[in-house]
Design a protein around this motif. Structure first.
Motif, PDB file in Angstrom:
ATOM      1  N   GLN A   1      32.750  37.741  33.877  1.00 55.84           N
ATOM      2  CA  GLN A   1      33.691  38.528  34.668  1.00 55.84           C
ATOM      3  C   GLN A   1      34.514  37.591  35.549  1.00 55.84           C
ATOM      4  OE1 GLN A   1      33.491  42.251  34.784  1.00 55.84           O
ATOM      5  NE2 GLN A   1      35.562  42.027  35.618  1.00 55.84           N
ATOM      6  N   ILE A   2      35.830  37.666  35.419  1.00 57.85           N
ATOM      7  CA  ILE A   2      36.748  36.921  36.267  1.00 57.85           C
ATOM      8  C   ILE A   2      37.744  37.931  36.826  1.00 57.85           C
ATOM      9  CG2 ILE A   2      38.501  35.098  36.415  1.00 57.85           C
ATOM     10  CD1 ILE A   2      35.825  33.933  35.842  1.00 57.85           C
ATOM     11  N   GLY A   3      37.534  38.320  38.087  1.00 57.69           N
ATOM     12  CA  GLY A   3      38.392  39.344  38.666  1.00 57.69           C
ATOM     13  C   GLY A   3      38.307  40.622  37.839  1.00 57.69           C
ATOM     14  N   SER A   4      39.434  41.120  37.378  1.00 58.65           N
ATOM     15  CA  SER A   4      39.459  42.342  36.564  1.00 58.65           C
ATOM     16  C   SER A   4      39.273  42.056  35.084  1.00 58.65           C
ATOM     17  CB  SER A   4      40.783  43.087  36.785  1.00 58.65           C
ATOM     18  OG  SER A   4      41.879  42.277  36.390  1.00 58.65           O
ATOM     19  N   LEU A   5      39.134  40.771  34.722  1.00 59.14           N
ATOM     20  CA  LEU A   5      38.946  40.402  33.313  1.00 59.14           C
ATOM     21  C   LEU A   5      37.467  40.393  32.953  1.00 59.14           C
ATOM     22  CD1 LEU A   5      41.338  37.333  32.820  1.00 59.14           C
ATOM     23  CD2 LEU A   5      41.785  39.730  32.254  1.00 59.14           C
ATOM     24  N   LEU A   6      37.157  40.904  31.768  1.00 58.58           N
ATOM     25  CA  LEU A   6      35.802  40.834  31.237  1.00 58.58           C
ATOM     26  C   LEU A   6      35.862  40.218  29.853  1.00 58.58           C
ATOM     27  CD1 LEU A   6      32.776  41.478  31.519  1.00 58.58           C
ATOM     28  CD2 LEU A   6      33.257  43.676  30.386  1.00 58.58           C
ATOM     29  N   LEU A   7      35.187  39.073  29.688  1.00 63.79           N
ATOM     30  CA  LEU A   7      35.099  38.395  28.399  1.00 63.79           C
ATOM     31  C   LEU A   7      33.808  38.801  27.708  1.00 63.79           C
ATOM     32  CD1 LEU A   7      35.893  36.139  26.326  1.00 63.79           C
ATOM     33  CD2 LEU A   7      34.610  34.553  27.778  1.00 63.79           C
ATOM     34  N   ASP A   8      33.938  39.348  26.516  1.00 64.45           N
ATOM     35  CA  ASP A   8      32.798  39.715  25.682  1.00 64.45           C
ATOM     36  C   ASP A   8      32.751  38.727  24.523  1.00 64.45           C
ATOM     37  OD1 ASP A   8      30.942  40.780  23.958  1.00 64.45           O
ATOM     38  OD2 ASP A   8      31.999  42.675  23.636  1.00 64.45           O
ATOM     39  N   ARG A   9      31.883  37.715  24.650  1.00 62.46           N
ATOM     40  CA  ARG A   9      31.825  36.662  23.636  1.00 62.46           C
ATOM     41  C   ARG A   9      31.322  37.201  22.293  1.00 62.46           C
ATOM     42  NH1 ARG A   9      32.157  31.538  26.251  1.00 62.46           N
ATOM     43  NH2 ARG A   9      31.779  31.684  28.494  1.00 62.46           N
TER      44      ARG A   9
END
Length: 236
Positions: free
Chosen positions: A136-144
């Motif tokens: 989670q980076i701020g409002s970003l969510l990375l789903d690897r």
């Protein structure tokens, strides 16, 4: 490996000598090549053959390579590489802004071209599952594991190159990354590359992940070095 397992690529080139010689080389080096002689035929071939990669000459009869790139990018996120004898910065940037992942200048060494095509394909394949599956980076969510990125819960349509660029930033959050380092890690270049690739793709990435791309809060420029990703609370 059987022929059906080879990565299928679209190659559009109007010069019959270059088209045949390059197709033969790439076929001998692990690609299934679907070739076309102009942009209109290339668009039909793309729609019918479902390639995983496209290599397009810029100067084509009818629909040119940049327009064909835009048409492909409007419906697909497959890697697209443009090639041209023209190396003017305006031409390069125009091609990249149309959605291309890379730009090859003619004449080229076939072995180098094949290496760049393989590097483009590696950017499509998830290779990060050994790390935390979610970031989670701020409002970003990375789903690897899902190979996906959302902002405020809404999915972002990132190209493979944009995705790998964002992953590189996230894996090195707070660290300034030199353009040459990004070229090597994201594009897979073991040789000197064109740093305009980095700048244009950062602009494209910002347009998708930043609230205001003109005043980026996440991917910040480090003058004289390159770029870094910061948590919103750390933005200056």
């Amino acid at each position: 490996m059987t022929e059906s397992q080879l990565p299928r690529m679209l190659f559009v080139e109007d010069d019959p000598v270059i088209r045949q010689a390059t197709s033969d080389y790439l076929t001998r080096n692990g690609f299934e090549v679907i070739s076309a002689e102009d942009g209109d035929a290339g668009l039909v071939a793309w729609q019918e053959s479902d390639p995983v990669l496209a290599l397009l000459d810029v100067m084509l009869p009818g629909m040119d390579g940049v327009a064909l790139c835009r048409a492909i990018r409007a419906e697909s996120q497959i890697p697209v590489i443009l090639m041209s004898a023209r190396s003017d910065p305006i031409d390069v940037v125009m091609g990249l802004e149309a959605g291309a992942d890379d730009y090859v200048t003619k004449p080229f060494e076939p072995a180098v071209l094949a290496a760049r095509l393989r590097a483009a394909l590696r950017r499509v394949t998830p290779t990060d599952i050994e790390r935390a599956p979610f970031e989670q980076i701020g409002s970003l969510l990375l789903d690897r594991e899902g190979y996906a990125v959302t902002r405020d819960g809404e999915p972002l349509a990132l190209t493979p190159t944009e995705y790998r660029l964002l992953v590189e930033f996230i894996d090195n959050v707070g660290m300034a990354l030199d353009r040459a380092v990004l070229l090597e890690r994201v594009w897979g270049y073991g040789w000197a590359g064109d740093t305009r690739l980095v700048d244009v793709h950062v602009q494209r990435l910002r347009a998708k992940i930043e609230v205001d791309p003109a005043a980026p809060e996440l991917v910040q420029t480090v003058r004289g070095v390159g770029y870094k990703l910061v948590q919103p609370s750390e933005a200056t």
